[in-house]
Design an enzyme around this catalytic site. Structure first.
Site, PDB file in Angstrom:
ATOM      1  N   GLU A  69       0.851  -1.191   0.000  1.00 46.55           N
ATOM      2  CA  GLU A  69       0.000   0.000   0.000  1.00 46.55           C
ATOM      3  C   GLU A  69       0.884   1.237   0.000  1.00 46.55           C
ATOM      4  OE1 GLU A  69      -3.733   2.283   2.149  1.00 46.55           O
ATOM      5  OE2 GLU A  69      -3.163   0.305   2.894  1.00 46.55           O
ATOM      6  N   ASP A 144      -3.092  12.141  -3.119  1.00 48.69           N
ATOM      7  CA  ASP A 144      -3.262  13.590  -3.289  1.00 48.69           C
ATOM      8  C   ASP A 144      -3.694  13.872  -4.723  1.00 48.69           C
ATOM      9  OD1 ASP A 144      -2.992  16.380  -3.508  1.00 48.69           O
ATOM     10  OD2 ASP A 144      -1.371  16.402  -2.026  1.00 48.69           O
ATOM     11  N   THR A 217     -13.234   4.550   4.452  1.00 47.49           N
ATOM     12  CA  THR A 217     -12.657   5.509   5.392  1.00 47.49           C
ATOM     13  C   THR A 217     -13.759   6.395   5.953  1.00 47.49           C
ATOM     14  OG1 THR A 217     -12.293   7.242   3.748  1.00 47.49           O
ATOM     15  CG2 THR A 217     -10.571   5.567   3.953  1.00 47.49           C
ATOM     16  N   LYS A 218     -13.456   7.066   7.072  1.00 53.68           N
ATOM     17  CA  LYS A 218     -14.458   7.977   7.657  1.00 53.68           C
ATOM     18  C   LYS A 218     -14.735   9.133   6.699  1.00 53.68           C
ATOM     19  CE  LYS A 218     -11.112  10.628  10.408  1.00 53.68           C
ATOM     20  NZ  LYS A 218     -10.730  11.084  11.754  1.00 53.68           N
ATOM     21  N   PHE A 219     -13.695   9.550   5.946  1.00 50.24           N
ATOM     22  CA  PHE A 219     -13.885  10.629   4.976  1.00 50.24           C
ATOM     23  C   PHE A 219     -14.793  10.170   3.840  1.00 50.24           C
ATOM     24  CE2 PHE A 219      -9.667  11.220   6.901  1.00 50.24           C
ATOM     25  CZ  PHE A 219      -9.871  12.451   7.492  1.00 50.24           C
ATOM     26  N   GLU A 220     -14.651   8.901   3.461  1.00 52.25           N
ATOM     27  CA  GLU A 220     -15.485   8.344   2.398  1.00 52.25           C
ATOM     28  C   GLU A 220     -16.945   8.297   2.838  1.00 52.25           C
ATOM     29  OE1 GLU A 220     -15.443   4.318  -0.416  1.00 52.25           O
ATOM     30  OE2 GLU A 220     -13.938   4.608   1.132  1.00 52.25           O
TER      31      GLU A 220
END
EC number: 2.1.1.33
Length: 238
Positions: A69, A144, A217-220
């Site tokens: 990863e 990014d 992910t929490k952002f997802e």
């Protein structure tokens, strides 16, 4: 600071100088917990460029499929995937030290041992440490996006970089990318489609549904709540 005036001088001295980086070092401050986790665990799970070309069987003490990863952030997906797939081995690369510390804290709490980490530039790790045809999967999740057009050249997914990945992945191995920027997803798709040694695993010829083994992910989750999209790409090495 480089002591070489040109890339040619550096090359002559046996050094490889990257002219465009896909990341900016934003170190931030380590928490006490992160620093302590690095101190405790780095001797057993940390890898450096000084290790040179790795014998992955010796690194992990067994022969198993290896997932790499690149840019694991705070390490949540790396640790969760390693915990859920004890039959596989995982290597993570991250340039930001607080992310290394957070990853090691999470791994210690989850009692995960089938992983190793580099605090290095991924291109240098691939070139100097990873044997050809030794990886089963390379995953890059939410790199990014460098969303300003003048910065697009900094995006890590470029033809030259994909060629390097292909060199390191075994036949039938997989490149798995994910992004929440549609423009970057289109760029990724174009770059991978242009490589004749790759086959798109999407039945529709573009993107795949999020595989069960990639944790959200929490952002997802937060983005989904706002109607934001996420695009996964999986390509197999021919």
């Amino acid at each position: 600071m480089s002591h070489f005036k040109t890339a040619e001088e550096a090359a002559a001295a046996g050094k490889y100088v990257r002219t465009v980086r896909s990341f900016v070092k934003r170190e931030g401050r380590l928490t006490k917990g992160q620093a302590a986790a690095i101190e405790r665990l780095w001797p057993s799970v940390g890898l450096t460029l000084e290790n040179g070309r790795l014998d992955l069987g010796a690194v992990f003490g067994r022969q198993a499929p290896v997932t790499l990863e690149i840019g694991f952030g705070m390490g949540h997906s790396l640790v969760e995937m390693a915990a859920n797939a004890p039959e596989r081995d995982f290597i993570g690369i991250e340039v930001h030290e607080p992310g290394i510390g957070a990853c090691l804290m999470a791994a210690e709490e989850a009692e995960v041992e089938n992983f190793r980490v580099f605090h290095e530039d991924a291109v240098e790790v691939l070139k100097q440490c990873i044997p050809d045809k030794s990886l089963n999967c390379v995953q890059i999740f939410f790199p990014d996006p460098w969303h300003k057009k003048r910065h697009h050249k900094r995006r890590i997914v470029q033809p030259e970089f994909v060629q390097l990945l292909i060199q390191k992945i075994e036949t039938d191995g997989v490149i798995h990318l994910a992004t929440d920027w549609e423009n970057y997803a289109e760029h990724m798709l174009e770059v991978l489609n242009d490589e004749p040694r790759l086959t798109n695993l999407s039945s529709s010829g573009d993107y795949v549904p999020r595989p069960d083994n990639r944790p959200k992910t929490k952002f997802e989750r937060r983005g989904e709540g706002k109607g934001h999209g996420v695009w996964d790409l999986q390509f197999k090495i021919n």
